[in-house]
Design an enzyme around this catalytic site. Structure first.
Site, mmCIF file in Angstrom:
data_model
loop_
_atom_site.group_PDB
_atom_site.id
_atom_site.type_symbol
_atom_site.label_atom_id
_atom_site.label_comp_id
_atom_site.label_asym_id
_atom_site.label_seq_id
_atom_site.Cartn_x
_atom_site.Cartn_y
_atom_site.Cartn_z
ATOM 1 N N HIS A 93 28.220 -16.028 24.651
ATOM 2 C CA HIS A 93 27.163 -16.146 25.620
ATOM 3 C C HIS A 93 26.639 -14.962 26.341
ATOM 4 C CE1 HIS A 93 24.382 -18.328 28.475
ATOM 5 N NE2 HIS A 93 24.926 -17.669 29.424
ATOM 6 N N ARG A 102 22.610 -26.357 20.926
ATOM 7 C CA ARG A 102 22.824 -27.714 21.144
ATOM 8 C C ARG A 102 24.170 -27.797 21.845
ATOM 9 N NH1 ARG A 102 18.962 -31.501 18.316
ATOM 10 N NH2 ARG A 102 17.542 -30.092 17.221
ATOM 11 N N SER A 132 22.606 -12.773 13.981
ATOM 12 C CA SER A 132 23.157 -11.713 13.904
ATOM 13 C C SER A 132 24.580 -11.512 14.170
ATOM 14 C CB SER A 132 22.418 -10.569 14.998
ATOM 15 O OG SER A 132 22.569 -11.064 16.403
HETATM 16 C C1 GRF Z 1 22.758 -14.248 21.154
HETATM 17 O O1 GRF Z 1 22.343 -13.510 22.425
HETATM 18 C C2 GRF Z 1 23.588 -15.312 21.902
HETATM 19 O O2 GRF Z 1 24.550 -14.801 23.132
HETATM 20 C C3 GRF Z 1 22.868 -16.289 22.344
HETATM 21 O O3 GRF Z 1 21.826 -16.510 21.477
HETATM 22 C C4 GRF Z 1 21.546 -15.169 20.678
HETATM 23 C C5 GRF Z 1 21.903 -15.612 19.217
HETATM 24 O O4 GRF Z 1 21.566 -14.340 18.431
HETATM 25 N N1 GRF Z 1 23.468 -17.351 22.533
HETATM 26 P P1 GRF Z 1 21.939 -14.525 16.930
HETATM 27 O O5 GRF Z 1 21.187 -15.804 16.458
HETATM 28 O O6 GRF Z 1 23.345 -14.543 16.727
HETATM 29 O O7 GRF Z 1 21.392 -13.302 16.433
#
Ligand code: GRF
Length: 191
Positions: free
Chosen positions: A111, A93, A13
């Protein structure tokens, strides 16, 4: 036109938000590469929808590691594509020397917490369990640590009474999708 590579492990997303900002003319860049380490993750579908053939990263068989040789190979490939910025978007990773040395200060991560609070996995769950009053998301430069690189920008969200880990994560993700494309635009403008 500046070139972006995306590395993800999940639904994609955040990659979608970056692609949408490009399509809306808010971000002068193109996504030239999408790599993912999890076979079948939804980011594969999203990448195809935006016209990029996604790549299954060469770290299969390794649980959490991103082997040095694979990183070195990826770094060389992204360099040959003329990539300006690598955006980690839900990538699970740790990136190490081979990529960091070829792309110094050119790898970003998003994050789901107000770093330095709650680095690592399930940050939203950590915030709820801890009784935190607010949380949010952080875009930062990537270094060799886990969520330790220099912070570029943050968005804050309240933790509401009755919030579950899921409801908090959803509220944070709304902000992630606004913040990440803006920061990518700002960082690219300075390159
Ligand atoms: C997000 O909440 C990001 O902050 C975290 O993992 C999730 C990934 O979501 N590290 P997407 O794959 O971008 O939908």
């Amino acid at each position: 036109m500046k070139k972006i590579a995306i590395l993800g492990s999940g639904s994609g997303s955040n990659m979608q938000a970056i692609a949408d900002a490009i399509a809306a003319g808010q971000l002068a860049a193109e996504i030239v590469y999408v790599g993912c380490d999890i076979p079948g993750a939804y980011i594969f579908e999203r990448a195809k929808q935006i016209g990029v053939e996604p790549v299954l990263l060469d770290c299969q068989g390794y649980k959490q590691k991103f082997p040095k040789e694979s990183q070195a190979e990826l770094a060389a490939h992204l360099k040959s594509l003329g990539v300006d910025l690598i955006c980690l978007a839900g990538f699970m990773r740790l990136v190490g020397a081979p990529l960091l040395e070829v792309f110094p200060d050119r790898i970003l991560n998003i994050h789901p917490s107000l770093l330095p609070a709650y680095p690592g996995l399930h940050a939203w769950e950590q915030a709820v369990d801890d009784g935190a009053e607010e949380s949010g998301c952080t875009v930062h430069y990537v270094d060799a640590g886990m969520d330790t690189g220099e912070i570029i920008a943050q968005s804050r969200v309240p933790v509401l009474e009755g919030d579950t880990a899921k409801s908090l994560h959803e509220r944070i993700q709304v902000q992630e999708r606004l913040l990440y494309p803006q920061v990518v635009a700002d960082v690219l403008a300075k390159l």
